[in-house]
Design an enzyme around this catalytic site. Structure first.
Site, short mmCIF file in Angstrom:
data_model
loop_
_atom_site.label_atom_id
_atom_site.label_comp_id
_atom_site.label_asym_id
_atom_site.label_seq_id
_atom_site.Cartn_x
_atom_site.Cartn_y
_atom_site.Cartn_z
N LYS A 298 -8.86 -3.70 3.83
CA LYS A 298 -9.48 -5.03 3.82
C LYS A 298 -9.12 -5.80 5.08
CE LYS A 298 -7.36 -6.14 -0.07
NZ LYS A 298 -6.63 -4.88 -0.39
N ARG B 143 -8.06 -11.84 -7.81
CA ARG B 143 -7.40 -10.58 -8.14
C ARG B 143 -7.27 -10.39 -9.64
NH1 ARG B 143 -4.54 -9.79 -3.11
NH2 ARG B 143 -3.65 -7.72 -3.04
N ARG C 176 1.90 1.75 7.46
CA ARG C 176 1.40 0.50 8.06
C ARG C 176 2.50 -0.22 8.83
NH1 ARG C 176 -1.81 -3.43 4.41
NH2 ARG C 176 -0.17 -2.86 2.94
N ARG D 230 6.11 -4.22 6.06
CA ARG D 230 6.11 -5.14 4.91
C ARG D 230 7.07 -4.65 3.83
NH1 ARG D 230 -0.12 -6.43 3.52
NH2 ARG D 230 0.70 -6.11 1.43
N ARG E 208 1.44 -1.79 -7.29
CA ARG E 208 0.33 -2.67 -6.89
C ARG E 208 -1.01 -2.04 -7.24
NH1 ARG E 208 2.05 -2.99 -0.89
NH2 ARG E 208 -0.04 -3.77 -0.52
#
Ligand code: AP5
Length: 592
Positions: free
Chosen positions: A89, A165, A200, A229, A240
């Site tokens: 995203k 969400r 990431r 992160r 998640r």
């Protein structure tokens, strides 16, 4: 300059007219460039909207007359992007913002900013985020709505990433009338998501997103400052992902009519190519609506306000409400298509009562549908000819398809209203050139069909040739090539017949999908209502336990069996494979 809409406004209050941008507003106040407000006045104003994008407002007071012109500009884009953690995203948002100039609102980024600034919100959110859980709604919703209300988002449009969400977040936006133009969902297989998250890296200076393998940093200097992160560990990603999956369907049900599903397991440029064409199309549609003025905006609002597929389609006979719903749905699509110049149209509607392969088939429902269309076009001042094919074959072989037996008599005995439309605006005829009169404006052909050994296509072609550019609407035609031992059907070449049958374009399509054949329960439905896309629905229960149809995919053309299979199995689009497995039964259903 053609006048397309005229309304009179009594200015006793402040009126706000969306979608109008004043460029020279000497007597108007404009809270933002996307709105035009008329100041309170005791005088009467006329508002004229013209096709060439000019708006004229004329003051009707005897004391002073004022005229002013304002240019119309399309309202900005409102986009939501959704997908599992690491579906890409944020990466796509960078590209979207670059091309479309939207204001990117990422709840994840907003929350991370609060955390790193050590605010009260940040301190509350931190614990949830680090555990891979959702931050409580009241914190996130207040943050999003306040950001959306800022001037830049109103003027440039917005790109909402990571919100809503949950079902309740989606409902909060709905209740505030914050509704996007399009809801994009990125689909990526689970195993790839985990690899993406773990690899990431973020650049705290440029905010650019990197990946150790997929998108490594350009220089050693950037590499040295990259951060990871805290929620990007395999264990937290799995948590998640679970939360995402639990909520996804419920959110989809809110945006089912504007959802675009994209295969996110491609190079980022390929994915962006698809998003780019979707957003460009949405912009074009907005522009088209604006240019066509009130007539199209009225018809499009029918889709915008569309109530979704009625439930309880398992209950036979269908209730009057359900029947009326479908008659109206077909009527609106047919009218839109004719307004856009369609002349060879096809309506295919296969609810149980209109499916001749089911025991519950009711000829009365087909006749009611035809009557609704004919009366509505007659109300618009058109001379409508309702045509039922006559006997086919010769001598002892003469007859007509069972489905149509007695149809003509039923049509003649039906109640056609008290004002005498039948015989004046509506006439009954058969299929063939000789049934086309100069006074006819439009032809509705009731279920024209080939029978073994008898081909309707030659008569149909002669009729459409005679009708010229007048609309001919086929309701539930069956023009499939049928084998004929006698050879009578072969009077016209097969290729030519098929080519001719294909000249009729679907302006409406509705088919229920079952787990097997036409046996209950219903699995979903495929619907297309001109000029919108084919919509694939899954039948499911919403959180309150009520039955509901949720859009799972849309298509510019009638989807193939493979595409339908993939959508039901939750697979990303564009996988080349043969129809097989559990959903393979659809093969016979969708090919007609
Ligand atoms: P948020 O930051 O929104 O996280 P997320 O939804 O889990 O999504 P990500 O940011 O992890 O991934 P992405 O889809 O943006 O992927 P990206 O482009 O970075 O939310 C974080 C947390 O905040 C939540 O867990 C929750 O606690 C809280 N929160 C947020 N919103 C909330 C809400 N509404 N309510 C309650 N709580 C909320 O890409 C990932 C990686 O893949 C990158 O390394 C990238 O380089 C790579 N990549 C991207 N595209 C491709 C591609 N096409 N091919 C190969 N690699 C690719």
């Amino acid at each position: 300059m053609m006048l397309t809409a005229l309304s009179h406004i009594q200015c006793t209050n402040v009126y706000t007219i969306p979608s109008i941008f004043p460029d020279t507003p000497p007597l108007l106040s404009s809270p933002s460039s996307s709105f035009l407000s008329l100041e309170p006045s005791s005088h009467r104003l006329s508002l004229h909207v013209y096709n060439n994008d000019r708006l004229r407002i004329t003051h009707k007071s005897n004391v002073c007359g004022l005229k002013l012109s304002c240019s119309l500009k399309e309202p900005p884009l409102k986009v939501m992007i959704s997908g599992a953690p690491a579906s890409g995203k944020g990466t796509q948002c960078e590209l979207i913002v670059k091309k479309f100039g939207l204001v990117h609102i990422s709840t994840g980024d907003l929350l991370r900013a609060e955390v790193s600034s050590g605010t009260e919100i940040g301190n509350k959110a931190k614990e949830f985020m680090n555990a891979g859980k959702l931050v409580p709604d009241e914190i996130v919703t207040a943050m999003v709505t306040s950001r959306l209300s800022r001037e830049d988002a109103k003027q440039n449009g917005w790109l909402l990433d990571g919100y809503p969400r949950s079902f309740s977040q989606a409902q909060s936006l709905q209740s505030l009338k914050i509704i996007p133009d399009v809801y994009i969902v990125l689909d990526v297989p689970d195993e790839i998501l985990i690899d993406r998250c773990v690899g990431r890296r973020l650049d705290p200076v440029t905010k650019k997103i990197y990946h150790v393998k997929n998108f490594p940093p350009e220089t050693e200097e950037i590499k040295a400052r990259l951060t990871t992160r805290p929620d990007d560990t395999e264990e937290k990603v799995k948590a998640r992902l679970e939360i995402y999956k639990t909520n996804a369907d419920a959110i989809l049900s809110t945006y089912s009519n504007i959802m675009k599903r994209i295969d996110g397991n491609h190079p980022k440029e390929v994915i962006f190519g698809e998003i780019d064409s979707i957003l460009s199309q949405v912009l074009n549609d907005k522009e088209k609506k604006r240019k066509l003025g009130s007539s199209l905006s009225q018809s499009s609002s029918i889709q915008d306000n569309w109530r979704g597929i009625p439930t309880k389609l398992n209950n036979i006979p269908h209730s009057r409400d359900i029947r009326n719903y479908f008659y109206d749905d077909v009527l609106q699509a047919t009218k839109r298509s004719i307004n856009d110049g369609g002349i060879r149209l096809k309506v295919e509607i296969n609810i149980p009562e209109l499916n001749p392969e089911m025991d519950v088939y009711r000829i009365g429902t087909l006749m009611e549908l035809v009557r609704t269309l004919a009366l509505s076009f007659a109300d618009d001042g058109k001379s409508v000819k309702v045509c039922v094919q006559g006997s086919m074959g010769e001598g002892a072989l003469a007859g007509m398809p069972l489905q149509l037996a007695g149809t003509r008599q039923i049509l003649e005995y039906m109640d056609w209203g008290e004002y005498g439309a039948m015989g004046t605006f509506i006439k009954i005829g058969a299929i063939g050139a000789k049934h086309v009169d100069d006074t006819d404006d439009l032809f509705i052909l009731v279920a024209p069909q080939n029978a073994v050994g008898n081909c309707i296509i030659e008569d149909l072609q002669a009729m459409t040739d005679a009708a010229g550019d007048r609309p001919v609407i086929l309701i539930n035609p069956r023009l499939k090539d049928l084998p004929a031992s006698s050879g009578i059907m072969q009077t016209m070449g097969r290729d030519k017949r098929l080519k001719y049958a294909a000249t009729f374009e679907n302006c409406y399509f509705f088919r229920l999908l079952y787990y097997a054949g036409t046996q209950y329960p219903i699995m979903g439905a495929l619907r297309m209502s001109y000029p919108y896309r084919y919509e694939l629905y899954k039948r499911m229960n919403d959180p309150s336990g009520k039955e509901k149809y949720v859009i799972i995919s849309t298509y510019p053309k009638k989807p193939t069996i493979d595409e339908v299979n993939d959508a039901f199995e939750g697979k990303p689009r564009n996988e080349n494979k043969k129809a097989q497995g559990f959903w393979g039964f659809l093969s016979g259903i969708l090919q007609n």
